[in-house]
Design an enzyme around this catalytic site. Sequence first.
Site, PDB file in Angstrom:
ATOM      1  N   THR A  11       1.015  -1.113  -0.168  1.00 24.51           N
ATOM      2  CA  THR A  11      -0.075  -0.077   0.029  1.00 24.51           C
ATOM      3  C   THR A  11       0.834   1.393   0.012  1.00 24.51           C
ATOM      4  O   THR A  11       1.105   1.948   0.815  1.00 24.51           O
ATOM      5  CB  THR A  11      -0.817   0.002   0.993  1.00 24.51           C
ATOM      6  OG1 THR A  11      -1.562  -1.391   1.222  1.00 24.51           O
ATOM      7  CG2 THR A  11      -1.900   1.049   1.216  1.00 24.51           C
ATOM      8  N   GLY A  12       1.525   1.376  -1.087  1.00 26.94           N
ATOM      9  CA  GLY A  12       2.467   2.601  -1.302  1.00 26.94           C
ATOM     10  C   GLY A  12       1.830   3.647  -2.185  1.00 26.94           C
ATOM     11  O   GLY A  12       0.553   3.831  -2.070  1.00 26.94           O
ATOM     12  N   GLY A  15      -0.090   1.418  -5.148  1.00 26.92           N
ATOM     13  CA  GLY A  15      -1.141   0.387  -4.395  1.00 26.92           C
ATOM     14  C   GLY A  15      -2.170   1.468  -3.576  1.00 26.92           C
ATOM     15  O   GLY A  15      -3.226   0.942  -3.671  1.00 26.92           O
ATOM     16  N   LYS A 192       5.751   0.384 -22.684  1.00 30.09           N
ATOM     17  CA  LYS A 192       6.240   1.265 -21.392  1.00 30.09           C
ATOM     18  C   LYS A 192       7.462   1.293 -21.162  1.00 30.09           C
ATOM     19  O   LYS A 192       7.976   2.463 -20.529  1.00 30.09           O
ATOM     20  CB  LYS A 192       5.489   0.474 -20.165  1.00 30.09           C
ATOM     21  CG  LYS A 192       5.587   1.116 -18.708  1.00 30.09           C
ATOM     22  CD  LYS A 192       4.579   2.398 -18.744  1.00 30.09           C
ATOM     23  CE  LYS A 192       4.875   3.309 -17.532  1.00 30.09           C
ATOM     24  NZ  LYS A 192       4.864   2.913 -16.093  1.00 30.09           N
ATOM     25  N   ASN A 200      14.207   6.577 -16.404  1.00 32.01           N
ATOM     26  CA  ASN A 200      14.488   5.888 -15.166  1.00 32.01           C
ATOM     27  C   ASN A 200      16.017   5.864 -15.165  1.00 32.01           C
ATOM     28  O   ASN A 200      16.481   6.332 -14.083  1.00 32.01           O
ATOM     29  CB  ASN A 200      13.818   4.587 -14.763  1.00 32.01           C
ATOM     30  CG  ASN A 200      12.535   5.053 -14.524  1.00 32.01           C
ATOM     31  OD1 ASN A 200      11.735   5.799 -15.280  1.00 32.01           O
ATOM     32  ND2 ASN A 200      11.633   3.789 -13.883  1.00 32.01           N
TER      33      ASN A 200
HETATM   34  N1  NDP Z   1       4.414   5.434  -8.037  1.00 32.52           N
HETATM   35  C1  NDP Z   1       4.232   5.518  -9.587  1.00 32.52           C
HETATM   36  O1  NDP Z   1       3.602   6.626  -9.773  1.00 32.52           O
HETATM   37  C2  NDP Z   1       4.314   4.535 -10.196  1.00 32.52           C
HETATM   38  C3  NDP Z   1       4.908   3.190  -9.947  1.00 32.52           C
HETATM   39  N2  NDP Z   1       4.892   2.092 -10.924  1.00 32.52           N
HETATM   40  C4  NDP Z   1       5.511   0.872 -10.372  1.00 32.52           C
HETATM   41  O2  NDP Z   1       4.594   0.408  -9.464  1.00 32.52           O
HETATM   42  C5  NDP Z   1       5.285  -0.411  -8.361  1.00 32.52           C
HETATM   43  C6  NDP Z   1       5.210  -0.044  -7.045  1.00 32.52           C
HETATM   44  O3  NDP Z   1       5.824   1.484  -6.889  1.00 32.52           O
HETATM   45  P1  NDP Z   1       5.389   2.730  -5.797  1.00 32.52           P
HETATM   46  O4  NDP Z   1       4.123   2.425  -5.332  1.00 32.52           O
HETATM   47  O5  NDP Z   1       5.825   3.841  -6.362  1.00 32.52           O
HETATM   48  O6  NDP Z   1       6.233   1.966  -4.505  1.00 32.52           O
HETATM   49  P2  NDP Z   1       6.142   2.199  -2.848  1.00 32.52           P
HETATM   50  O7  NDP Z   1       7.562   2.142  -2.441  1.00 32.52           O
HETATM   51  O8  NDP Z   1       5.524   3.807  -2.803  1.00 32.52           O
HETATM   52  O9  NDP Z   1       5.197   1.251  -2.561  1.00 32.52           O
HETATM   53  C7  NDP Z   1       5.562   0.010  -2.175  1.00 32.52           C
HETATM   54  C8  NDP Z   1       4.919  -0.574  -1.047  1.00 32.52           C
HETATM   55  O10 NDP Z   1       5.183  -1.980  -0.783  1.00 32.52           O
HETATM   56  C9  NDP Z   1       5.134  -1.948   0.718  1.00 32.52           C
HETATM   57  N3  NDP Z   1       5.763  -3.181   1.007  1.00 32.52           N
HETATM   58  C10 NDP Z   1       6.901  -3.415   1.048  1.00 32.52           C
HETATM   59  N4  NDP Z   1       7.408  -4.829   1.479  1.00 32.52           N
HETATM   60  C11 NDP Z   1       6.359  -5.185   2.034  1.00 32.52           C
HETATM   61  C12 NDP Z   1       5.619  -6.130   2.949  1.00 32.52           C
HETATM   62  N5  NDP Z   1       6.612  -7.079   3.235  1.00 32.52           N
HETATM   63  N6  NDP Z   1       4.487  -6.121   3.312  1.00 32.52           N
HETATM   64  C13 NDP Z   1       3.623  -5.371   2.941  1.00 32.52           C
HETATM   65  N7  NDP Z   1       4.075  -4.173   2.201  1.00 32.52           N
HETATM   66  C14 NDP Z   1       5.139  -4.261   1.881  1.00 32.52           C
HETATM   67  C15 NDP Z   1       6.101  -0.757   0.969  1.00 32.52           C
HETATM   68  O11 NDP Z   1       5.697  -0.294   2.484  1.00 32.52           O
HETATM   69  P3  NDP Z   1       7.186   0.334   3.122  1.00 32.52           P
HETATM   70  O12 NDP Z   1       7.002   1.765   2.969  1.00 32.52           O
HETATM   71  O13 NDP Z   1       6.777   0.080   4.656  1.00 32.52           O
HETATM   72  O14 NDP Z   1       8.263  -0.410   2.873  1.00 32.52           O
HETATM   73  C16 NDP Z   1       5.365   0.484   0.277  1.00 32.52           C
HETATM   74  O15 NDP Z   1       4.441   1.055   1.111  1.00 32.52           O
HETATM   75  C17 NDP Z   1       6.889  -0.412  -8.803  1.00 32.52           C
HETATM   76  O16 NDP Z   1       7.093  -1.435  -9.512  1.00 32.52           O
HETATM   77  C18 NDP Z   1       6.697   0.968  -9.699  1.00 32.52           C
HETATM   78  O17 NDP Z   1       7.654   0.893 -10.698  1.00 32.52           O
HETATM   79  C19 NDP Z   1       4.751   2.510 -11.952  1.00 32.52           C
HETATM   80  C20 NDP Z   1       3.972   3.549 -12.483  1.00 32.52           C
HETATM   81  C21 NDP Z   1       3.910   4.740 -11.880  1.00 32.52           C
HETATM   82  C1  KPL Z   2       6.224   6.842 -16.903  1.00 33.07           C
HETATM   83  C2  KPL Z   2       6.070   7.056 -15.328  1.00 33.07           C
HETATM   84  C3  KPL Z   2       6.633   8.530 -14.970  1.00 33.07           C
HETATM   85  C4  KPL Z   2       4.665   7.264 -14.959  1.00 33.07           C
HETATM   86  O1  KPL Z   2       3.795   6.040 -15.279  1.00 33.07           O
HETATM   87  C5  KPL Z   2       6.779   6.079 -14.611  1.00 33.07           C
HETATM   88  O2  KPL Z   2       6.528   5.024 -15.049  1.00 33.07           O
HETATM   89  C6  KPL Z   2       8.088   6.359 -13.705  1.00 33.07           C
HETATM   90  O3  KPL Z   2       8.330   7.034 -13.057  1.00 33.07           O
HETATM   91  O4  KPL Z   2       8.590   5.150 -13.351  1.00 33.07           O
END
Ligand code: NDP
Ligand code: KPL
Length: 326
Positions: A11-12, A15, A192, A200
């Site tokens: 839930t980051g 999520g 993508k 990146n």
């Molecule tokens: N953010 C964005 O705009 C975008 C992200 N993505 C992709 O989405 C994916 C997630 O990225 P993002 O949301 O930014 O990352 P975050 O780090 O914000 O979120 C990941 C979450 O997973 C949690 N987590 C890690 N380990 C565990 C565990 N063992 N149990 C429960 N929770 C856990 C982390 O918690 P904790 O902080 O406590 O470690 C964190 O909150 C990546 O692959 C990224 O490349 C793709 C496009 C855009």
């Molecule tokens: C393309 C973009 C900016 C948003 O989806 C991304 O995937 C990232 O920052 O890793």
Amino acid sequence: MGDITYAILGTGALGGFYGAKLQKAGNEVHFLLKSDYLEVSQNGLVIESKDGDFTLPQVLAYSDVEKMPSCDVVIVALKTTQNHLLPHILPPVIKDDGVVLVLQNGLGIEEEISQIVGNVRIIGGLCFLCSNKVAPGHIRHLDYGQITLGEYKSNYQPTGITEKMQQIAEDFQNAGISIELAEDLLLGRWKKLVWNIPYNGLSVILNARTDELMADVHTRQLVEQLMYEVALGAKSTGRVIPESFIHTMLSYTIKMKPYRTSMKIDFDESRPLEVEAIFGNSLRKAETAGVNLPQIRSLYQQLKFLDTRIIRKQGTGNREQGTGNR
Ligand SMILES: NC(=O)C1=CN([C@@H]2O[C@H](COP(=O)(O)OP(=O)(O)OC[C@H]3O[C@@H](n4cnc5c(N)ncnc54)[C@H](OP(=O)(O)O)[C@@H]3O)[C@@H](O)[C@H]2O)C=CC1
Ligand SMILES: CC(C)(CO)C(=O)C(=O)O
């Protein structure tokens, strides 16, 4: 309330954002957390979004998958650097006839997941989202948000548009999340990467935002060359990325607000980098088809150096899959 139940693994920034939107629209959503568990179980989630701020004072929060119910759709939203946890945390939360929805960046993740839960359907989602977690349980959605969904079939054979994709798309659209359906998941994933590989990688190595990379004639050229190399990688797996798509990505980034990529944010925060999922897996896929991608390999080698330094400092392991010695 929708009939489909959702679990969010991680839930980051991503999520937390999509899960909160689904709950706000009336869906049953179960959130798995790590360090934010106490805060979120007591105070819920806060979403600041360019589409309108909202809070969910109460959410179904868990720190242990064994306490979660099995759900119809399990959304994988961890960083890929944590995917070594999936064999442990995925099976308990997925129904036998459920779907795993992988919303992570990178290539080949669905293949890895099919090794863990081969009996359930897997859908990949390419998220064009700019979102950050700014405090425990507090997500800031800066821009975009569209997801392209494609279903996985062994060896990434195209599946066309399936009924399952349409059902999930309906819930997301009702929650205000724009969805595009793709007939070919592998093509979608390579597309993508046309964005993720140059921006990146270079944002970390050159310590630059997207606008800075586009403003300089040399880095702009390098971005473009890397995009063409990603298209070569796609071609090695039988997928054609038209030149017009590369031009669209370049002009899309020029129009984008100055952006620190997700990999740059991880680097600045000294968190492990998603090098294997984005770079290593792409190199390996092309290599299997006998194609070398030298400029991407050079980025990969530099990023591995920086990632290893982060991991050594932390004393933790980036357990992303891959040989790590391309
Ligand atoms: N953010 C964005 O705009 C975008 C992200 N993505 C992709 O989405 C994916 C997630 O990225 P993002 O949301 O930014 O990352 P975050 O780090 O914000 O979120 C990941 C979450 O997973 C949690 N987590 C890690 N380990 C565990 C565990 N063992 N149990 C429960 N929770 C856990 C982390 O918690 P904790 O902080 O406590 O470690 C964190 O909150 C990546 O692959 C990224 O490349 C793709 C496009 C855009
Ligand atoms: C393309 C973009 C900016 C948003 O989806 C991304 O995937 C990232 O920052 O890793």
